[in-house]
Write a protein that holds these residues in place. Sequence first.
Motif, mmCIF file in Angstrom:
data_model
loop_
_atom_site.group_PDB
_atom_site.id
_atom_site.type_symbol
_atom_site.label_atom_id
_atom_site.label_comp_id
_atom_site.label_asym_id
_atom_site.label_seq_id
_atom_site.Cartn_x
_atom_site.Cartn_y
_atom_site.Cartn_z
ATOM 1 N N ALA A 32 2.531 -4.644 3.497
ATOM 2 C CA ALA A 32 3.605 -3.646 3.505
ATOM 3 C C ALA A 32 3.008 -2.286 3.195
ATOM 4 O O ALA A 32 2.170 -2.156 2.302
ATOM 5 N N VAL A 33 3.432 -1.274 3.939
ATOM 6 C CA VAL A 33 2.901 0.070 3.747
ATOM 7 C C VAL A 33 4.038 1.070 3.694
ATOM 8 O O VAL A 33 5.059 0.908 4.364
ATOM 9 N N SER A 34 3.860 2.086 2.861
ATOM 10 C CA SER A 34 4.825 3.177 2.815
ATOM 11 C C SER A 34 4.742 3.936 4.136
ATOM 12 O O SER A 34 3.679 4.415 4.524
ATOM 13 N N GLY A 35 5.885 4.064 4.814
ATOM 14 C CA GLY A 35 5.868 4.570 6.185
ATOM 15 C C GLY A 35 6.138 6.048 6.357
ATOM 16 O O GLY A 35 6.232 6.525 7.480
ATOM 17 N N ILE B 25 0.847 -1.193 0.000
ATOM 18 C CA ILE B 25 0.000 0.000 0.000
ATOM 19 C C ILE B 25 0.879 1.239 0.000
ATOM 20 O O ILE B 25 1.770 1.369 0.845
ATOM 21 N N GLU B 26 0.618 2.168 -0.945
ATOM 22 C CA GLU B 26 1.394 3.412 -1.000
ATOM 23 C C GLU B 26 0.423 4.597 -1.133
ATOM 24 O O GLU B 26 -0.278 4.730 -2.120
ATOM 25 N N SER C 175 -2.032 3.914 -4.539
ATOM 26 C CA SER C 175 -1.739 2.674 -5.261
ATOM 27 C C SER C 175 -1.706 1.473 -4.320
ATOM 28 O O SER C 175 -1.350 1.573 -3.150
ATOM 29 N N VAL C 176 -2.087 0.344 -4.893
ATOM 30 C CA VAL C 176 -2.074 -0.940 -4.189
ATOM 31 C C VAL C 176 -1.495 -1.976 -5.143
ATOM 32 O O VAL C 176 -1.779 -1.956 -6.346
ATOM 33 N N ALA C 177 -0.684 -2.881 -4.612
ATOM 34 C CA ALA C 177 -0.111 -3.945 -5.430
ATOM 35 C C ALA C 177 -0.018 -5.219 -4.600
ATOM 36 O O ALA C 177 -0.048 -5.181 -3.366
ATOM 37 N N VAL C 178 0.085 -6.323 -5.296
ATOM 38 C CA VAL C 178 0.356 -7.613 -4.653
ATOM 39 C C VAL C 178 1.613 -8.175 -5.284
ATOM 40 O O VAL C 178 1.740 -8.224 -6.516
ATOM 41 N N LYS D 283 5.206 4.222 -5.862
ATOM 42 C CA LYS D 283 3.990 3.450 -6.055
ATOM 43 C C LYS D 283 4.114 2.118 -5.310
ATOM 44 O O LYS D 283 5.224 1.656 -5.031
ATOM 45 N N ALA D 284 2.984 1.497 -5.056
ATOM 46 C CA ALA D 284 2.988 0.249 -4.290
ATOM 47 C C ALA D 284 3.836 -0.823 -4.955
ATOM 48 O O ALA D 284 4.530 -1.594 -4.272
ATOM 49 N N ALA D 285 3.799 -0.884 -6.281
ATOM 50 C CA ALA D 285 4.578 -1.902 -6.983
ATOM 51 C C ALA D 285 6.075 -1.735 -6.771
ATOM 52 O O ALA D 285 6.835 -2.708 -6.837
ATOM 53 N N ASP D 286 6.509 -0.510 -6.501
ATOM 54 C CA ASP D 286 7.934 -0.242 -6.281
ATOM 55 C C ASP D 286 8.421 -0.774 -4.931
ATOM 56 O O ASP D 286 9.627 -0.765 -4.666
ATOM 57 N N MET D 287 7.498 -1.231 -4.102
ATOM 58 C CA MET D 287 7.855 -1.718 -2.772
ATOM 59 C C MET D 287 8.166 -3.212 -2.751
ATOM 60 O O MET D 287 8.627 -3.736 -1.734
ATOM 61 N N ALA D 288 7.919 -3.909 -3.846
ATOM 62 C CA ALA D 288 7.949 -5.369 -3.849
ATOM 63 C C ALA D 288 9.275 -5.960 -3.374
ATOM 64 O O ALA D 288 9.303 -6.847 -2.515
#
Length: 227
Positions: A58-61, A6-7, A14-17, A185-190
Amino acid sequence: MTILCIETSGAECSVAVSVGENVVFERVSEAGQSHAEKLGVFTEEALQAVPNGIDAVAVSGGPGSYTGLRIGVSLAKGLCFGLQTPLISIPTLYIIAAKTAAAVAVPDRRGALFCPMIDARRKEVYAAVYDDTLNIVRATEAVVLTDGTFNYGKPVYFSGSGTAKFKSITTDENAVFPEGDFNPKAADMAIAAAKAFIDRRFEDTAYFEPFYLKDFIATKPKNKVFT
């Protein structure tokens, strides 16, 4: 491992899996501050896309938008409590730095620094500095920009919503402003989320709060007068 990311730290929602380091689902809204409207819908779609469930959230903090961070973290914590899954927090500036580093050719990246910036008020930004392996060189802080603020005598790649401010004042020949969309974006957190899961770097869900960096200051609407 399957992780819901989640970002909501900026204007985009944005949300990604991700499964391992691979993104298998992504939804992004660029409508601007639509987090309250879009986040729940995107999250429901994401969970429906993985019938076997998720292993973590996972969340952007932060830092970033106070309201955006609050919405994202609140939902992430609620999901963790409800689904009995661990919570992972990825610093927003790290997300930007990692995205930028991935876009720079390896020979150019060696020995360089990466400075992600988030726009704040007036001449101020929220910024940090990372080396070419994404280890922290300068911790996240609120910085009032001057010409020599980030002069390290070596190439520094600047990215994020605050770079326009710095680009307009710097004369440093080592300052590099790569072209592209480096908004987090959420996908960048993977990748970072997968590493955190493997290392079991989980947050205390009950007590975790986003890194606002500054206290929220409420102001009165300018078009209203109170007596």
